[in-house]
Design a protein around this motif. Sequence first.
Motif, PDB file in Angstrom:
ATOM      1  N   HIS B 131       0.824  -1.207   0.000  1.00  0.00           N
ATOM      2  CA  HIS B 131       0.000   0.000   0.000  1.00  0.00           C
ATOM      3  C   HIS B 131       0.852   1.248   0.000  1.00  0.00           C
ATOM      4  N   GLY B 132       2.139   1.113   0.213  1.00  0.00           N
ATOM      5  CA  GLY B 132       2.952   2.318   0.299  1.00  0.00           C
ATOM      6  C   GLY B 132       2.787   2.943   1.666  1.00  0.00           C
ATOM      7  N   LEU B 133       3.170   4.195   1.790  1.00  0.00           N
ATOM      8  CA  LEU B 133       3.058   4.860   3.083  1.00  0.00           C
ATOM      9  C   LEU B 133       1.662   5.433   3.237  1.00  0.00           C
ATOM     10  N   PRO B 134       1.180   5.569   4.457  1.00  0.00           N
ATOM     11  CA  PRO B 134      -0.113   6.237   4.628  1.00  0.00           C
ATOM     12  C   PRO B 134       0.044   7.717   4.335  1.00  0.00           C
ATOM     13  N   GLU B 135      -0.924   8.274   3.641  1.00  0.00           N
ATOM     14  CA  GLU B 135      -0.841   9.680   3.299  1.00  0.00           C
ATOM     15  C   GLU B 135      -1.598  10.535   4.302  1.00  0.00           C
ATOM     16  N   GLN B 136      -2.720   9.999   4.777  1.00  0.00           N
ATOM     17  CA  GLN B 136      -3.567  10.811   5.649  1.00  0.00           C
ATOM     18  C   GLN B 136      -4.309   9.886   6.570  1.00  0.00           C
ATOM     19  N   ILE B 137      -4.501  10.299   7.775  1.00  0.00           N
ATOM     20  CA  ILE B 137      -5.421   9.523   8.606  1.00  0.00           C
ATOM     21  C   ILE B 137      -6.399  10.472   9.265  1.00  0.00           C
TER      22      ILE B 137
END
Lengths: 235, 743
Positions: B131-137
């Motif tokens: 998924h790659g890195l999280p961009e936003q939570i």
Amino acid sequence: MAAPMKLFFVAIFTIIFGLTASFDDEFEGSRTLTLEHSFDQGQDPVFTKRGTVVIRSVQSNKATFSQLTSLSSEDRKLLKESVKTDGIYRIRIPIRETEEGTVYVSTFTKACAIYESGLSEILVISVDQSGEVLGISIATRYCQGIHVPSSNLSDWNTKVDISVTVTGPAPDTQSYIEKIKRDEQEKAKGSQADNRSFFSKYWMYIVPFVIMMFIMQSIDPQQQQGGGSGGGGGR
Amino acid sequence: MCLCKMTDSIQVLNLQNPKGFVATSIQDLGVQENSESIYWIKSFNSNEVGEIIRVGNDMIVIVNVGTNGRVSLMKQLPKSVIADIVNYEDKTYIVSLEQTGHEEYGVSLYDMSSWEQVLDHNHRLHYASHHGLPEQISCFLAHRSGKIVYKIVVLSQDYSLQLIHKTGKIAWRRDEFMAYPTAVEMVDLPVSENQAKFEDEFGSHDDNVMTMFVKRVKTQLSQLQTFVIQQIQKLRGVKHHSVVIEEGGDDDDVDDEEDLLRDEFSLHKMIVMATTPGKIVGMRSINGHIAWQHFVPELNPFDRFGKEKVILHVQRTTAHFPHLPQCVVLGKNKVSGRAHVFAFNPINGQRISQMPVGGLHLPYNIVQSFLLGEWDKDFMKPLILVDDSYSVHTFPSTAQSFVTEQSFNIYMYVSDIDNGMISGYRIIKQQNKLVADNVWKVNIQNQRQNLKITSIVAKKANEHIHSQGRVLGDRSVLYKYLNPNLIAVVTQGEEPATSQQKAYPVINIYLIDVITGHIIFHDNHRKAQGPVHVIHSENWVVYNYYNTKQRRHEMAALEMYEGKNQSNSTVFSSFTAPHQPLVMRQSFIFPLPMYTMTTSDTEKGITAKDIIVGLKNGGIFTLPKAFLDPRRPLAPTQETQEEGTLPYIPELPVHTEGMINYNQTLYHIQGIHTSPTGLESTCLVLSYGLDLFHTRIQPSKMFDVLKEDFEHWLIASVVLSMLVASFITQKLASRKALNRQWK
């Protein structure tokens, strides 16, 4: 008396002929394009002038090619060498001058095709409706591996074909609407004819049917009587 | 405030009295991290004011920008990948995800005033690396039985959205990257090992009789084994799989799926899709479940004709056991703009050997790339890449010698869209390297009309054409002009206004042979405007445009024929092809606007072709090609009725029975991909765009499969009883004849 009359008629004839000939042109005057060729095989080939193509009329496909010089002996040697290595023969036409240099359209074909046809080929130049040259190509025949004497390889025997942009197709609604109208008219006419009375149309079928009915009637009562009496007699 | 990636600093510009950017480097703030990138996450100004910034790949830094432009560090969160601010019950919390292991994240909740951990134990969640890195939570907090519980929504780099709750379990996940496809391909599944061995036995030519016999016996023994095992399994009944969804498990139905093997009619295929965020995914065509995924963030699409596309080729299909199938994706590198290649096995998704995880970054810009039509001795078709200095490279690089052998036959073309020139090249060997040599140029520019090339369409490479000609009503044959080297080029421009008329748009269509540069046919439509959708297949071209004068969409069909005599029935060469084929053309009115259109494709080309149109009203409509026949006559005669051509009606019928997606609407269709199957009558259709839709169509109805209600037993019993009856009656008849003789 006859000679001046003849001269007079010849003069009028040539004037009329000249006038009508000039009506054939699609755009102002005729177009002249220079044709260059090259026998180089690598990248960045060097082109030399081969001749000129004069397009006299686009719509009636009138164009001619006139060569500058016949094929020189070095060029003939280059051609024969390129045939041995299955090389290519290139031609190009400059069409525009821009700041970056001349813009050409070019094409190529197998050198053996030019060699074997004895320098005769068909050039197809594609132009659009305003006369701008789109592309050029050479139409040749198969390479069969025959040997051609050098005497055949001196003068170019080239035919030039012009192909012009046609107008694209459009849905033909007019003729379809006319066809529908025609069909409706025919149906209307036809239905008029069938408005005679029912009896007059089908008398052919009704009359024999009625005759049959009569005959059956006349046969059956007799049989019934005979059958009835036969049955009565039998008991 | 801006983040400067090159110097790893925070640049602050005061908007009230701008004096210039004031830079504060990350190191000044006391962050020891040697970072490759800094990335701004969020700014918050409710109870507290500050910015959340991610430094490198695993450090979160919360800073405060003061009024004088000075940046002060509020808190460093090492090992955190992403953080967010939540206000709850008058307190401000920071929730962050920390990397606690390979593919595992831990959730931590800090109270902002005291920087204490609020959650009592670390909650772990499984987060796949693809998924790659999280961009936003985004986080919601609540109190339940005295403890704080949370619901976190995570948006990742690959556009997928997940909901985490209840001590780290994933409630749902939406893979939104599937709405951004850039290339789609369908690959056959491999045959089972037994069948492969079977074919291998017949494949090898250089074995003597003994080895072939031994091979056959071995294959039959293994087939017997599998048969026995299958029967035992059937007798035992269906195996009960444990339906346990692991904590945050991605593949929740791995056990329920069968192995990826080719079925009887090859209807089950593997769909390989490349998407904009760099996600390459393989899906089963039967149910749409994802079989494998790869995240290649460096791979960016090319931007051509206003659309984003990557090049996806199948280099080796699954038909050549024991060689593994291979697919290659070619795109641009995100950073340098040079070529970026990723090759993998489309069935199980594994990268081929020697392929680095992020794909192979090649040191040149690509001008043109194509798959060679021939395969080498390992049944692999090399991908040929031409860079901007016109030297030729191959992928895999070991195929260079094979390509050099074939180079006498390789031609390519490059189009200059803005200047309206198309140039053709041949591949020659120069000083031990392969280079591209310019051999032809075509100029389709018109200065006055300012033409721009808007699309170039070639035929599908693996298309089969069944018949060489068309039988006319008087039993003569009109031979088709089948040129595999033909491309259809569409240019659009505008005729400038003159004193007599207003400006109007024009469209030009050219059919160009890419070997010699010969223009077979060119036509132009005045007062016509794009977008122009083109289908080019067999010997015909169908294109759709908008007529601005009559304000309607029109569809034109061109068919090319050689004539009553065939020029060459064995081999086609562009050098000696007929240079002015007969081009029959006609145009029709198409009532509705469309997104895209394509043609159906079958294995042998016997089935009639259907034009599949993605309409803007949400339906996918199939129209038989017979409606788009230029030979449709206005007035039907005896001859045309024998041929079977429909009479000419200017409008094409669009009726709801032709919609293959029934009551489901599909908007924003980017493309429709069709693929042949093992059955000649069936074609698979996959429409991609905002939604994915997959179905099967049968353009000539299902002529090669028996219906379900076919009475096998009835017919067999009738035939048997007829045989028996004839036998008995023959005997009886002979006996009777004999008896009569004796009277």
